[in-house]
Write a protein that holds these residues in place. Sequence first.
Motif, PDB file in Angstrom:
ATOM      1  N   CYS A  56       0.578   6.257 -11.099  1.00  0.00           N
ATOM      2  CA  CYS A  56      -0.932   5.675 -11.167  1.00  0.00           C
ATOM      3  C   CYS A  56      -1.371   5.623  -9.848  1.00  0.00           C
ATOM      4  N   TYR A  57      -2.524   5.303  -9.770  1.00  0.00           N
ATOM      5  CA  TYR A  57      -3.242   5.463  -8.293  1.00  0.00           C
ATOM      6  C   TYR A  57      -3.387   4.133  -7.451  1.00  0.00           C
ATOM      7  N   ASP A  58      -3.373   3.354  -8.233  1.00  0.00           N
ATOM      8  CA  ASP A  58      -3.395   1.979  -7.705  1.00  0.00           C
ATOM      9  C   ASP A  58      -2.957   0.619  -8.808  1.00  0.00           C
ATOM     10  N   LEU A  59      -2.788  -0.271  -8.358  1.00  0.00           N
ATOM     11  CA  LEU A  59      -2.263  -1.234  -9.476  1.00  0.00           C
ATOM     12  C   LEU A  59      -3.236  -2.418  -9.549  1.00  0.00           C
ATOM     13  N   SER A  60      -4.695  -2.237  -9.273  1.00  0.00           N
ATOM     14  CA  SER A  60      -5.400  -3.094  -9.362  1.00  0.00           C
ATOM     15  C   SER A  60      -5.544  -3.893 -10.563  1.00  0.00           C
ATOM     16  N   GLU A 106       1.958   1.695  -3.411  1.00  0.00           N
ATOM     17  CA  GLU A 106       0.965   2.408  -4.336  1.00  0.00           C
ATOM     18  C   GLU A 106       0.803   3.909  -4.076  1.00  0.00           C
ATOM     19  N   GLY A 107       1.041   4.259  -2.685  1.00  0.00           N
ATOM     20  CA  GLY A 107       0.842   5.595  -2.351  1.00  0.00           C
ATOM     21  C   GLY A 107       2.125   6.361  -2.894  1.00  0.00           C
ATOM     22  N   ARG A 132       0.780  -1.203  -0.033  1.00  0.00           N
ATOM     23  CA  ARG A 132      -0.066  -0.129  -0.074  1.00  0.00           C
ATOM     24  C   ARG A 132       0.902   1.408   0.176  1.00  0.00           C
ATOM     25  N   ALA A 157       1.371   7.002  -6.498  1.00  0.00           N
ATOM     26  CA  ALA A 157       0.311   8.019  -6.804  1.00  0.00           C
ATOM     27  C   ALA A 157       0.906   9.523  -6.515  1.00  0.00           C
ATOM     28  N   GLN A 209      -2.942  -6.001 -11.312  1.00  0.00           N
ATOM     29  CA  GLN A 209      -2.970  -7.322 -10.396  1.00  0.00           C
ATOM     30  C   GLN A 209      -3.965  -8.417 -11.026  1.00  0.00           C
TER      31      GLN A 209
END
Length: 152
Positions: A81-85, A72-73, A69, A76, A88
């Motif tokens: 990017c804002y998340d790696l979803s 990811e922060g 996390r 950002a 994933q």
Amino acid sequence: MREDNRHNEQRGCMKKVGRPPAFESPEQLWDLFCTYKAWTKANPYRVQDYVGKDGAMVYRDKERPLTFRGFEGYLAEEGWCYDLSHYQREEGEHHEAFRPILTRIRATCDRDMVEGSGANVYNSAIAVRVLGLADKQEQKVHIEQPLFNDEL
């Protein structure tokens, strides 16, 4: 169909659909993680503490843990990017190549938490919760009360 779209199709020009990928290659993502790791270890938390019989105020440096996390922060904050979803979930051919790197990043973060909590650098109770290592057992007690006393 709009006129300009028909014209583009006839000429063989197609509009690109969707957002462009945030990362060109898995190696670029790994390089960004290495940068995050170096920054995290070079910038510890500064904690106010009181020591001695007089309670003298001092500042102590506490190491920051590596977390997914947190990475990811970092991405950002740096504007990547804002998340790696999406990476994933492997949505699309481009994202499939990132699976080994994401696994390696998660393993590196987990290893840092486990080793850090084992050496009392991090709070082990928090590390256990974050990593999902808590031994969770659900105990259910079911007691039946007879409605009528049959022993009379």
